[in-house]
Scaffold this active site. Structure first.
Site, PDB file in Angstrom:
ATOM      1  N   HIS A 243       0.822  -1.213   0.000  1.00 37.76           N
ATOM      2  CA  HIS A 243       0.000   0.000   0.000  1.00 37.76           C
ATOM      3  C   HIS A 243       0.856   1.263   0.000  1.00 37.76           C
ATOM      4  O   HIS A 243       0.596   2.211   0.727  1.00 37.76           O
ATOM      5  CB  HIS A 243      -0.985  -0.016   1.182  1.00 37.76           C
ATOM      6  CG  HIS A 243      -2.056  -1.050   1.025  1.00 37.76           C
ATOM      7  ND1 HIS A 243      -2.751  -1.583   2.081  1.00 37.76           N
ATOM      8  CD2 HIS A 243      -2.547  -1.679  -0.072  1.00 37.76           C
ATOM      9  CE1 HIS A 243      -3.603  -2.482   1.633  1.00 37.76           C
ATOM     10  NE2 HIS A 243      -3.501  -2.563   0.332  1.00 37.76           N
ATOM     11  N   ASP A 271     -10.952  -1.180  -9.427  1.00 33.88           N
ATOM     12  CA  ASP A 271      -9.748  -1.528  -8.654  1.00 33.88           C
ATOM     13  C   ASP A 271      -8.859  -2.333  -9.591  1.00 33.88           C
ATOM     14  O   ASP A 271      -9.052  -3.535  -9.749  1.00 33.88           O
ATOM     15  CB  ASP A 271     -10.136  -2.333  -7.414  1.00 33.88           C
ATOM     16  CG  ASP A 271      -8.926  -2.676  -6.551  1.00 33.88           C
ATOM     17  OD1 ASP A 271      -7.822  -2.152  -6.837  1.00 33.88           O
ATOM     18  OD2 ASP A 271      -9.085  -3.465  -5.593  1.00 33.88           O
ATOM     19  N   HIS A 350      -0.804 -11.521   0.424  1.00 31.46           N
ATOM     20  CA  HIS A 350      -2.224 -11.128   0.501  1.00 31.46           C
ATOM     21  C   HIS A 350      -3.061 -12.167  -0.221  1.00 31.46           C
ATOM     22  O   HIS A 350      -2.529 -13.054  -0.886  1.00 31.46           O
ATOM     23  CB  HIS A 350      -2.447  -9.725  -0.076  1.00 31.46           C
ATOM     24  CG  HIS A 350      -2.040  -9.553  -1.512  1.00 31.46           C
ATOM     25  ND1 HIS A 350      -2.847  -9.905  -2.569  1.00 31.46           N
ATOM     26  CD2 HIS A 350      -0.898  -9.056  -2.069  1.00 31.46           C
ATOM     27  CE1 HIS A 350      -2.234  -9.612  -3.707  1.00 31.46           C
ATOM     28  NE2 HIS A 350      -1.046  -9.108  -3.428  1.00 31.46           N
ATOM     29  N   HIS A 354     -11.057  -9.869  -3.399  1.00 26.93           N
ATOM     30  CA  HIS A 354     -11.964  -9.252  -2.421  1.00 26.93           C
ATOM     31  C   HIS A 354     -13.177  -8.763  -3.185  1.00 26.93           C
ATOM     32  O   HIS A 354     -13.101  -8.490  -4.389  1.00 26.93           O
ATOM     33  CB  HIS A 354     -11.279  -8.114  -1.658  1.00 26.93           C
ATOM     34  CG  HIS A 354     -10.708  -7.033  -2.541  1.00 26.93           C
ATOM     35  ND1 HIS A 354     -11.485  -6.083  -3.158  1.00 26.93           N
ATOM     36  CD2 HIS A 354      -9.438  -6.756  -2.922  1.00 26.93           C
ATOM     37  CE1 HIS A 354     -10.714  -5.270  -3.868  1.00 26.93           C
ATOM     38  NE2 HIS A 354      -9.465  -5.667  -3.754  1.00 26.93           N
ATOM     39  N   HIS A 361     -12.916  -2.487  -0.974  1.00 24.22           N
ATOM     40  CA  HIS A 361     -13.054  -3.797  -0.339  1.00 24.22           C
ATOM     41  C   HIS A 361     -14.503  -3.853   0.113  1.00 24.22           C
ATOM     42  O   HIS A 361     -14.844  -3.416   1.205  1.00 24.22           O
ATOM     43  CB  HIS A 361     -12.089  -3.950   0.850  1.00 24.22           C
ATOM     44  CG  HIS A 361     -10.648  -3.991   0.416  1.00 24.22           C
ATOM     45  ND1 HIS A 361      -9.606  -4.002   1.312  1.00 24.22           N
ATOM     46  CD2 HIS A 361     -10.081  -4.039  -0.806  1.00 24.22           C
ATOM     47  CE1 HIS A 361      -8.452  -4.045   0.640  1.00 24.22           C
ATOM     48  NE2 HIS A 361      -8.720  -4.058  -0.648  1.00 24.22           N
ATOM     49  N   GLU A 384      -6.258 -10.716  -8.195  1.00 21.63           N
ATOM     50  CA  GLU A 384      -5.054  -9.875  -8.162  1.00 21.63           C
ATOM     51  C   GLU A 384      -3.854 -10.575  -7.537  1.00 21.63           C
ATOM     52  O   GLU A 384      -3.345 -10.152  -6.502  1.00 21.63           O
ATOM     53  CB  GLU A 384      -5.347  -8.563  -7.421  1.00 21.63           C
ATOM     54  CG  GLU A 384      -6.021  -8.712  -6.059  1.00 21.63           C
ATOM     55  CD  GLU A 384      -6.130  -7.370  -5.327  1.00 21.63           C
ATOM     56  OE1 GLU A 384      -5.116  -6.652  -5.266  1.00 21.63           O
ATOM     57  OE2 GLU A 384      -7.219  -7.058  -4.832  1.00 21.63           O
ATOM     58  N   GLU A 408      -4.137  -7.005 -11.600  1.00 21.65           N
ATOM     59  CA  GLU A 408      -5.451  -7.056 -10.948  1.00 21.65           C
ATOM     60  C   GLU A 408      -6.553  -6.688 -11.929  1.00 21.65           C
ATOM     61  O   GLU A 408      -6.493  -5.634 -12.569  1.00 21.65           O
ATOM     62  CB  GLU A 408      -5.475  -6.074  -9.766  1.00 21.65           C
ATOM     63  CG  GLU A 408      -6.830  -5.926  -9.117  1.00 21.65           C
ATOM     64  CD  GLU A 408      -6.789  -5.054  -7.856  1.00 21.65           C
ATOM     65  OE1 GLU A 408      -5.967  -4.107  -7.816  1.00 21.65           O
ATOM     66  OE2 GLU A 408      -7.572  -5.328  -6.934  1.00 21.65           O
TER      67      GLU A 408
END
Ligand code: MG
Ligand code: MG
Length: 441
Positions: A243, A271, A350, A354, A361, A384, A408
């Site tokens: 992030h 996303d 990760h 999602h 999310h 992703e 992603e």
């Protein structure tokens, strides 16, 4: 659309009522508040997603009451007109606007909430409210619960329970309608234009924020009022930071550039992540890692089918990534045993998917007790996978260190398979090489 959702909520509340009177419940929802940033400046306001989902109303300091079977089933408490504020920041909808444009059966100034709420709830047996959603309304609700308990002792109608409406709304939001898919599709289309501008602009010597500016200029130019989340624009080994949003570094020859970004449209966000070489040519090592992540992503998307489960795309991606880590000589051993031991975790920390929607999310359960939930048409989620080869991990062969790649896409489950809504944004490495930096030519 918003009225239909309120009807759907009312029907669910009626079905969940265990008393003889199916209209003995009420639900309270609270808008977002304005948050001070500094001095006289607030953070940019964005309505709370579920509140918007039920109302289409994008002002702060608003409370709604939904009462199945009541003469006025939909009551709004809103900020009143304020001629002085209208001069400074623009007109509010006010109680007139709530009645005329937002479908309220009754509307009152928000200042009257405290006085009006108790009589409106006096006969309610099941009160739906998400405790913790707002300090002021939390207090009003707990006072009401306490008063009703006292009154019940003297023969007043009993308030049977306080229920969280969250799970009902989460289930509704999890399944996207045609109009929601249309908004998502538009958000993703705009995001694609942003990526296209970013691909074409990228060259060594620029800063991450310059590429970000080109990306987000397209978002704004094409009508997206804001991003669904802060853009991640990460060159070189910062692509290993999941992030990273600092976006201040200079981009150098030989770097990869990873961008994870999404435009928001009608409160729905894309996303999308792409990773590409800053100079337009992958090194052999970058390409080897890229090909593994791309194969994992394609396997994850192929596993996204109605009747499959939420974990299946992840499991498919993890198998390819684990095999790839063995091929890269980062791991060694039997693939099944390595998967069993989560050996990929230091390089892929990760999960693969999602839910996606109003929140990047998005709401919705991932597991039902034992198993991950079954995928059904209308569900939308990301696929992703990534590989993040730390620059500091001495167990990784030197030429691979610092390579971080994520790809992603946004997937909608359909009746006969899936629709990759972001498929038009290129992932093919040759296609990326031909487009990157092309705006200089
Ligand atoms: Mg993302
Ligand atoms: Mg994501």
């Amino acid at each position: 659309m918003f009225a239909e959702r309120r009807v759907q909520l009312i029907e669910t509340m009626r079905a969940l009522s265990d008393s003889s009177d199916a209209d003995s419940s009420a639900a309270i929802f609270v808008s977002a508040r304005e948050t001070p940033r500094n001095s006289d400046v607030d953070y940019e306001f964005r309505q709370e997603s579920t509140f918007y989902y039920l109302t289409g109303f994008d002002e702060p300091d608003t409370v709604i009451l939904i009462r199945p079977g009541a003469e006025a089933p939909f009551i709004m408490f809103v900020r009143p007109h304020d001629p002085q504020m209208a001069i400074w920041v623009g007109a509010r909808a006010g109680t007139d606007g709530a009645l005329q444009h937002y479908g309220a059966d009754e509307a009152y100034p928000i200042d009257e909430l405290e006085a009006r709420l108790p009589p409106l709830l006096a006969q309610v047996e099941h009160l739906y409210y998400t405790l913790g959603s707002d300090d002021e309304v939390d207090t009003l609700v707990s006072e009401h619960v306490a008063n009703r308990r006292q009154q019940a002792q003297r023969g007043g109608p009993r308030l049977a329970d306080l229920r969280d409406p969250g799970p009902i709304l989460e289930q509704m939001r999890l399944l996207k309608s045609e109009s929601e898919v249309a908004s998502l599709t538009r958000a993703i289309a705009i995001t694609g234009h942003g990526f296209d501008a970013a691909f074409r602009l990228t060259r060594p010597g620029l800063h991450e924020y310059e590429v970000q500016a080109a990306l987000e200029a397209e978002f704004r130019r094409l009508g997206s009022p804001r991003n669904g989340y802060p853009s991640i624009v990460a060159a070189a080994h910062d692509s290993c930071i999941l992030h990273y949003t600092t976006n201040r570094k200079q981009i150098h020859d030989g770097d990869l550039l990873l961008i994870d970004a999404g435009a928001e449209v009608d409160y729905y966000t894309a996303d999308v992540t792409r990773t590409w070489p800053a100079n337009g040519r992958f090194t052999p090592e970058q390409r080897a890692v890229y090909d593994i992540v791309l194969e994992a992503e394609r396997a994850g998307i192929a596993a996204s089918q109605p009747g499959a489960h939420f974990d299946h795309p992840h499991n498919a991606a993890v198998r390819i990534l684990t095999q790839g880590l063995v091929d890269l000589k980062i791991l060694e051993g039997d693939i099944d045993a390595l998967i069993e031991d989560d050996a990929y975790r230091p390089f892929y920390m990760h999960s693969t998917s999602h839910w996606l929607g109003m929140d990047v999310h998005d709401v919705g359960r991932y597991r039902d007790s034992e198993d991950s939930v079954e995928l059904i048409p209308g569900m939308c989620f990301t696929v992703e996978p990534g590989l993040y080869l730390s620059p500091d991990d001495e167990n990784i062969p030197q030429p691979l260190r610092g390579i971080g790649i994520r790809i992603e896409d946004d997937i909608l489950i359909t009746a006969d398979g899936h629709n990759n809504l972001s498929e038009h944004i290129p992932t093919d490495p040759d296609a990326l090489e031909s487009i990157v930096g092309s705006s200089q030519n």
